[in-house]
Design a protein around this motif. Structure first.
Motif, short mmCIF file in Angstrom:
data_model
loop_
_atom_site.label_atom_id
_atom_site.label_comp_id
_atom_site.label_asym_id
_atom_site.label_seq_id
_atom_site.Cartn_x
_atom_site.Cartn_y
_atom_site.Cartn_z
N GLU A 1 -13.64 15.65 -19.90
CA GLU A 1 -14.89 16.04 -19.92
C GLU A 1 -14.87 15.41 -18.10
O GLU A 1 -13.91 15.82 -17.69
N THR A 2 -16.01 16.05 -17.16
CA THR A 2 -15.71 16.11 -16.20
C THR A 2 -15.40 14.65 -15.29
O THR A 2 -15.84 13.92 -15.64
N THR B 1 -11.55 10.30 -14.98
CA THR B 1 -12.18 11.08 -16.29
C THR B 1 -11.63 10.32 -17.66
O THR B 1 -11.14 10.22 -17.86
N ASN C 1 -16.02 19.53 -11.46
CA ASN C 1 -16.86 20.25 -12.49
C ASN C 1 -15.18 20.56 -13.51
O ASN C 1 -15.08 21.00 -14.74
#
Length: 309
Positions: A273-274, A261, A293
């Motif tokens: 973030e994703t 991540t 996600n």
């Protein structure tokens, strides 16, 4: 074997001389550390006078404990043989110590060891005997003279500069007055996978440390940390922390996961973030990336560090 040899004692007038240059060299090696050039004077600075001459300025040097100097206002000119058109060569300027043995005749000279010209320049081999252990010749490299074609293109320093005890003392005093301070910028006992805000901007610190762990395995405490200097930013000026973890993903231990991540830090705002992960299965060809996600790393605390000047 003679054993212990006293150096700083008075002996009867009729006694044979027993203190040699190698005795002083052993003391200097213990103090100076072997080979090197002192910081005093011009520290044997090199100047190219022509494609056939390099001048070495004043300074004090040591070759395995044996000291020599170029006095202030004097110099040593080193003759460089002509280069060859279309070929390259490395010559080495050395301080050369040579002895006939204990109590014998010693010499200390500045010489040029010529390399072999060719398509690729390589350094010539040097003789570097351990004089303290009874060796006879030691060539200590001072400068590499790079010759391309007919011209000297560079003179590269090869020696170690040995600071004086006064310089070392000042450096120790400087370091002893520097203090590393740290500030807790964020704390969450349960950790968070979402966006969070720091108590101060990361720009006010030299280093930032993130404490985190993967939330997939049910961890409730940080087990990893990542520390980056605040000068290490991307083009946007943000800091990116690459949080990774590795775990067994199933009860029977047939799968493993490498999870990643990215935490984007901008000023006070920290936004994960994703998440991406790669699954390693028990059979060939079963390795595959997956994307989530929902970030799968929890951040528990963030610490800022400043290094005092």
């Amino acid at each position: 074997m003679a054993g212990l040899k006293a150096l700083n004692i008075n002996t009867p007038p009729e006694a044979e001389p027993h203190i040699y240059a190698e005795d002083d060299a052993a003391i200097y090696k213990a103090i100076f550390g072997g080979d090197g050039v002192s910081t005093i004077g011009q520290a044997c600075k090199a100047t190219v006078l022509s494609n056939n001459k390099v001048r070495i300025a004043d300074g004090v040097l040591c070759v395995d404990g044996h000291m020599a100097r170029i006095p202030y206002g004097e110099y040593e000119d080193c003759e460089i043989m002509n280069g060859q058109s279309g070929k390259n060569r490395n010559d080495i300027i050395v301080a050369k110590f040579e002895t006939t043995g204990t109590g014998g005749i010693d010499t200390m000279t500045c010489e040029v060891i010529q390399g072999t010209a060719g398509e690729t320049a390589v350094d010539p081999e040097l003789t570097q005997d351990d004089i303290y252990a009874g060796g006879k010749v030691r060539e200590y490299p001072l400068y590499r003279v790079k010759i391309e074609g007919l011209s000297i293109t560079a003179v590269e320093k090869m020696f170690e500069v040995i600071p004086t005890s006064w310089i070392l003392l000042n450096k120790i005093n400087e370091l002893s007055t520097r203090r590393i301070t740290h500030t807790l910028l964020y704390y969450n006992a349960d950790g968070t996978t979402g966006t969070f805000t720091l108590s101060d901007s990361v720009k006010n610190y030299d280093y930032i440390e993130i404490f985190y762990n993967s939330d997939v395995a049910g961890h409730k405490a940080p087990q990893k940390s990542i520390k980056l200097p605040t000068s290490q930013t991307v083009s946007s000026g943000d800091m990116l922390f690459d949080m990774t973890s590795f775990r067994m993903s199933s009860g029977d231990g047939t799968k493993m996961q490498l999870m990643n991540t990215i935490l984007n830090v901008s000023g006070k705002t920290c936004k994960p973030e994703t998440s991406r992960q790669i699954n390693f299965g028990s059979t060939a060809g079963s390795v595959a990336w997956t994307v989530s996600n929902t970030p799968h790393h929890r951040v528990y605390r963030v610490v800022g560090y400043n290094y005092g000047s």
